[in-house]
Enzyme design. Structure first.
Site, PDB file in Angstrom:
ATOM      1  N   ASP A 101       0.802  -1.379  -0.038  1.00 17.08           N
ATOM      2  CA  ASP A 101      -0.058   0.089   0.014  1.00 17.08           C
ATOM      3  C   ASP A 101       0.926   1.274  -0.213  1.00 17.08           C
ATOM      4  O   ASP A 101       2.221   1.355   0.401  1.00 17.08           O
ATOM      5  CB  ASP A 101      -0.838   0.058   1.186  1.00 17.08           C
ATOM      6  CG  ASP A 101      -0.198  -0.234   2.468  1.00 17.08           C
ATOM      7  OD1 ASP A 101       0.839  -0.829   2.893  1.00 17.08           O
ATOM      8  OD2 ASP A 101      -0.511   0.671   3.557  1.00 17.08           O
ATOM      9  N   GLU A 103       0.165  -1.083   5.733  1.00 20.49           N
ATOM     10  CA  GLU A 103       1.207  -0.430   6.595  1.00 20.49           C
ATOM     11  C   GLU A 103       0.969   1.155   6.971  1.00 20.49           C
ATOM     12  O   GLU A 103       1.225   1.612   7.868  1.00 20.49           O
ATOM     13  CB  GLU A 103       2.555  -0.682   6.064  1.00 20.49           C
ATOM     14  CG  GLU A 103       3.809  -0.590   6.985  1.00 20.49           C
ATOM     15  CD  GLU A 103       4.214   0.793   7.058  1.00 20.49           C
ATOM     16  OE1 GLU A 103       4.961   1.330   7.937  1.00 20.49           O
ATOM     17  OE2 GLU A 103       3.882   1.524   6.116  1.00 20.49           O
TER      18      GLU A 103
END
Length: 377
Positions: A69, A134
């Site tokens: 991400d 994350e």
């Protein structure tokens, strides 16, 4: 093959995987790892995609950890190129995730492919732990996967996290730990009133400011050889109605500690609660959230292998550092794993025109492969 890691990095950057959307990154990676002999499991927790893949039957487990991400690109007019076009321009790879951290993930995948092809009978086990959470709440990502692994009795011995660690040139800095992060939100109640009649009011802001000044002036510790002193910072302050003649009845503040192993959540909270009493503020006026405890790998085979690989491929004696924010290493280190963060330059992360030197992707992949060979061969 020299451009394979760069090509994969560009393919990943082209997927607009803004947290928690993986946008197909892990599917692409999983297919490549499966072709290299990894047993791949796609794990969906909540809205988060995670990947666990492992090759090898027994022995020490070395894990590549990272995230697919990215943060939002921000205003597109601030970018010189489409943030998801993975543009090559004058030797730079430009795009959201170029530094943080799709280039590292690509370099890891290609390093694993080469290592498996060159050493099909290698010792130990090589694994990947990837998440799409994350940059977000970090609840259903690496934290959840570590719980899932614990339930199955899987323990990681060595972990390389691909966070962008380098400062001026690739490999000059490796993160061997991170400070803890503790957040506080104070909501102090007083009694609203007219500024001309202070005896009829209780200024909540005055009491809160006194507490904050007390905490800001406090000497928490001196740090140690790897960690700087614990720091306290106020990040938000809110009070009042907007009128100049009204004493505020409620005042709020948000604040953060970045703390080293000389402190823990309990020690900080005890001190704050004691100071609350001194300023007439109930301890329950503060809500707490621990983002992560401090962790560190002070020595061991992973540090030795990483130093040697960087010296071999970059000609540098790398510096160990615990500076910067926290990372998903905070969920892996408490299990007893040796954890290091090694990745590209971090000077443009989360900025418009995020970029790295394009050639660094292949160089980083060579360093990763060398580390694996030193630990598992």
């Amino acid at each position: 093959m020299a451009d394979d890691a760069l090509d994969l990095a560009r393919a990943l950057i082209a997927r607009a995987s803004v947290t928690p959307d993986d946008a197909g990154c892990q599917k692409l990676i999983g297919e490549r790892l499966a072709a290299a002999g990894f047993a791949v499991e796609h794990l969906r927790f909540g809205d988060v995609d995670n990947l666990w893949a492992v090759a090898g039957d027994s022995g020490p487990l070395l894990c590549f950890a990272g995230h697919t991400d990215v943060v939002p690109p921000g205003p597109l007019e601030d970018w010189s190129h489409d943030p998801f076009a993975a543009t090559l321009d004058d030797g730079w790879l430009i795009g959201r995730g170029a530094a943080d951290m799709k280039s590292s993930v690509a370099a890891m995948v290609c390093a694993a492919e080469r290592f498996r092809a060159r050493h099909p009978e290698h010792g130990g086990r090589l694994a990947f732990l990837l998440t799409s959470d994350e940059e977000g709440p970090a609840v259903d990502g690496t934290r959840a996967v570590m719980d899932w692994l614990a339930e199955r009795g899987v323990a990681i011995d060595y972990c390389l996290v691909g966070e962008p660690s380098s400062t001026d040139t690739l490999g000059d800095t490796v993160k061997n730990g991170r400070r803890g992060s503790l957040n506080g939100h104070a909501r102090v109640r007083g009694r609203q009133g007219h500024v001309a009649y202070p005896h009829k009011a209780d200024n909540a802001l005055h009491r809160l400011l006194a507490l904050l000044a007390d905490l800001a002036a406090h000497h928490w510790d001196d740090g140690d050889e790897f960690f700087p002193p614990t720091s306290f910072q106020v990040s938000n302050l809110e009070a009042g109605t907007g009128a100049e003649n009204v004493i505020p009845g409620i005042a709020e503040a948000r604040f953060n500690w970045r703390f080293n192993p000389k402190q823990d959540e309990a020690s900080i909270r005890r001190h704050v609660e004691q100071r609350c009493v001194a300023h007439g503020i109930p301890a329950e006026a503060i809500a707490w959230r621990l983002s992560g405890a401090p962790f560190i790998t002070r020595e061991g085979a992973l540090i030795d292998a990483t130093r040697a690989a960087i010296r071999e491929h970059a000609g540098l004696d790398t510096v160990l550092s615990t500076a910067g924010g926290t990372s998903d290493g905070r969920f892996i280190a408490p299990t007893g794993a040796q954890v290091l963060e090694l990745g590209p330059l971090n000077d443009t992360i989360h900025q418009a025109n995020e970029r790295i030197v394009a050639e660094d992707v292949a160089r980083l992949s060579d360093i990763y492969e060398d580390i694996v060979a030193r630990l598992l061969n």
